[in-house]
Scaffold this active site. Structure first.
Site, mmCIF file in Angstrom:
data_model
loop_
_atom_site.group_PDB
_atom_site.id
_atom_site.type_symbol
_atom_site.label_atom_id
_atom_site.label_comp_id
_atom_site.label_asym_id
_atom_site.label_seq_id
_atom_site.Cartn_x
_atom_site.Cartn_y
_atom_site.Cartn_z
ATOM 1 N N ARG A 13 0.868 -1.175 0.000
ATOM 2 C CA ARG A 13 0.000 0.000 0.000
ATOM 3 C C ARG A 13 0.911 1.233 0.000
ATOM 4 O O ARG A 13 2.063 1.166 0.438
ATOM 5 C CB ARG A 13 -0.865 0.018 1.257
ATOM 6 C CG ARG A 13 -1.813 -1.160 1.384
ATOM 7 C CD ARG A 13 -2.493 -1.156 2.768
ATOM 8 N NE ARG A 13 -3.431 -2.251 2.893
ATOM 9 C CZ ARG A 13 -3.130 -3.431 3.430
ATOM 10 N NH1 ARG A 13 -1.928 -3.665 3.906
ATOM 11 N NH2 ARG A 13 -4.045 -4.383 3.511
ATOM 12 N N LYS A 38 -1.591 -2.715 7.786
ATOM 13 C CA LYS A 38 -2.771 -2.372 8.587
ATOM 14 C C LYS A 38 -2.838 -3.238 9.828
ATOM 15 O O LYS A 38 -2.395 -4.388 9.825
ATOM 16 C CB LYS A 38 -4.041 -2.592 7.765
ATOM 17 C CG LYS A 38 -4.310 -1.523 6.736
ATOM 18 C CD LYS A 38 -5.654 -1.801 6.077
ATOM 19 C CE LYS A 38 -6.040 -0.715 5.127
ATOM 20 N NZ LYS A 38 -7.330 -0.990 4.493
ATOM 21 N N HIS A 108 -2.861 2.079 -5.527
ATOM 22 C CA HIS A 108 -3.777 0.945 -5.368
ATOM 23 C C HIS A 108 -3.967 0.199 -6.693
ATOM 24 O O HIS A 108 -4.148 -1.019 -6.688
ATOM 25 C CB HIS A 108 -5.121 1.383 -4.801
ATOM 26 C CG HIS A 108 -5.959 0.210 -4.404
ATOM 27 N ND1 HIS A 108 -5.733 -0.505 -3.255
ATOM 28 C CD2 HIS A 108 -6.978 -0.406 -5.041
ATOM 29 C CE1 HIS A 108 -6.587 -1.507 -3.192
ATOM 30 N NE2 HIS A 108 -7.353 -1.472 -4.258
ATOM 31 N N ARG A 111 -1.164 -2.134 -6.833
ATOM 32 C CA ARG A 111 -1.420 -3.229 -5.883
ATOM 33 C C ARG A 111 -2.412 -4.232 -6.479
ATOM 34 O O ARG A 111 -2.222 -5.445 -6.413
ATOM 35 C CB ARG A 111 -1.955 -2.622 -4.588
ATOM 36 C CG ARG A 111 -2.258 -3.580 -3.488
ATOM 37 C CD ARG A 111 -2.639 -2.765 -2.247
ATOM 38 N NE ARG A 111 -3.334 -3.549 -1.267
ATOM 39 C CZ ARG A 111 -2.754 -4.375 -0.410
ATOM 40 N NH1 ARG A 111 -1.454 -4.542 -0.439
ATOM 41 N NH2 ARG A 111 -3.460 -5.046 0.470
ATOM 42 N N HIS A 134 -3.745 -9.169 3.586
ATOM 43 C CA HIS A 134 -5.170 -9.191 3.927
ATOM 44 C C HIS A 134 -5.392 -10.113 5.118
ATOM 45 O O HIS A 134 -4.836 -11.203 5.167
ATOM 46 C CB HIS A 134 -6.011 -9.709 2.749
ATOM 47 C CG HIS A 134 -6.074 -8.779 1.595
ATOM 48 N ND1 HIS A 134 -6.344 -9.205 0.320
ATOM 49 C CD2 HIS A 134 -5.913 -7.433 1.506
ATOM 50 C CE1 HIS A 134 -6.350 -8.171 -0.503
ATOM 51 N NE2 HIS A 134 -6.088 -7.094 0.195
ATOM 52 N N TYR A 143 -10.256 -10.117 -6.071
ATOM 53 C CA TYR A 143 -9.382 -10.173 -7.240
ATOM 54 C C TYR A 143 -9.723 -11.377 -8.111
ATOM 55 O O TYR A 143 -9.654 -11.296 -9.330
ATOM 56 C CB TYR A 143 -7.907 -10.210 -6.809
ATOM 57 C CG TYR A 143 -7.527 -8.972 -6.060
ATOM 58 C CD1 TYR A 143 -7.415 -7.755 -6.721
ATOM 59 C CD2 TYR A 143 -7.319 -9.000 -4.687
ATOM 60 C CE1 TYR A 143 -7.088 -6.600 -6.040
ATOM 61 C CE2 TYR A 143 -6.980 -7.837 -4.005
ATOM 62 C CZ TYR A 143 -6.874 -6.650 -4.683
ATOM 63 O OH TYR A 143 -6.560 -5.515 -4.005
#
Length: 182
Positions: A13, A38, A108, A111, A134, A143
């Site tokens: 990111r 994250k 993004h 990504r 994730h 995706y």
């Protein structure tokens, strides 16, 4: 340009790239990058030799606590600075690849492209989940759902040579004919 290579190679990111320090890079025999993502989670992604070489030149003689990506004033880039770099490179690239001129390219987008290319290369969805950082596999499944080209290729591999067209249905009597018959 090392920033864009790193984003694509790692699926990072913009914020993760902005927080990247020289100490997060392992540029030796098995080059890799340690990303702080994250939820205060860390993940390690391998780097291509080309990316490692580019980063080695970029961080030569720098302290391990310094940010990897610096702006023109030698201050760390923010995620907004990284976004600006990506859009500038996309504009430059659109001169050679005209279709890019009509697309909105962001960190993004890079990504997302990483994820789709990994998927097309046959990498399993759980590995892609870990690669992108994730927590939930549901996030990564987006995706898999998005890639129409892969679906078309899968459909092309299906052998339908033995299938016949279904027989035509007989026309149903109209409602009035049905009511008159009562």
């Amino acid at each position: 340009m090392p920033c864009c290579f790193s984003l694509y190679n790692s699926g990072a990111r913009a914020d993760e790239a902005a927080k990247l320090t020289v100490g997060d890079l392992q540029l030796g025999v098995s080059p890799s990058v340690r990303l702080h993502g994250k939820g205060n989670k860390f993940r390690i992604c391998p780097l291509w030799p080309m990316t490692a070489t580019s980063l080695t030149r970029l961080v030569a003689d720098r302290d391990k606590n310094e940010a990897v990506f610096l702006g023109q004033t030698n201050r760390p880039l923010t995620r907004f600075g990284i976004h600006r770099l990506v859009t500038q490179y996309a504009t430059m690239a659109s001169k050679t690849v005209p279709t890019l001129a009509t697309k909105r390219v962001s960190p993004h987008t890079i990504r997302h492209t990483t994820a789709v290319h990994l998927l097309r290369a046959g990498v399993d969805i759980n590995t892609i989940r870990a690669w992108l950082g994730h927590v939930s596999l549901d996030t990564t499944h987006i995706y898999a759902e998005v890639d129409l080209e892969m679906k078309a290729e899968a459909l092309a591999r299906v052998d339908i040579s033995g299938l016949r067209e279904p027989p035509r249905a007989r026309p149903l009597p109209s409602l009035m004919a049905f009511l008159k018959a009562l």
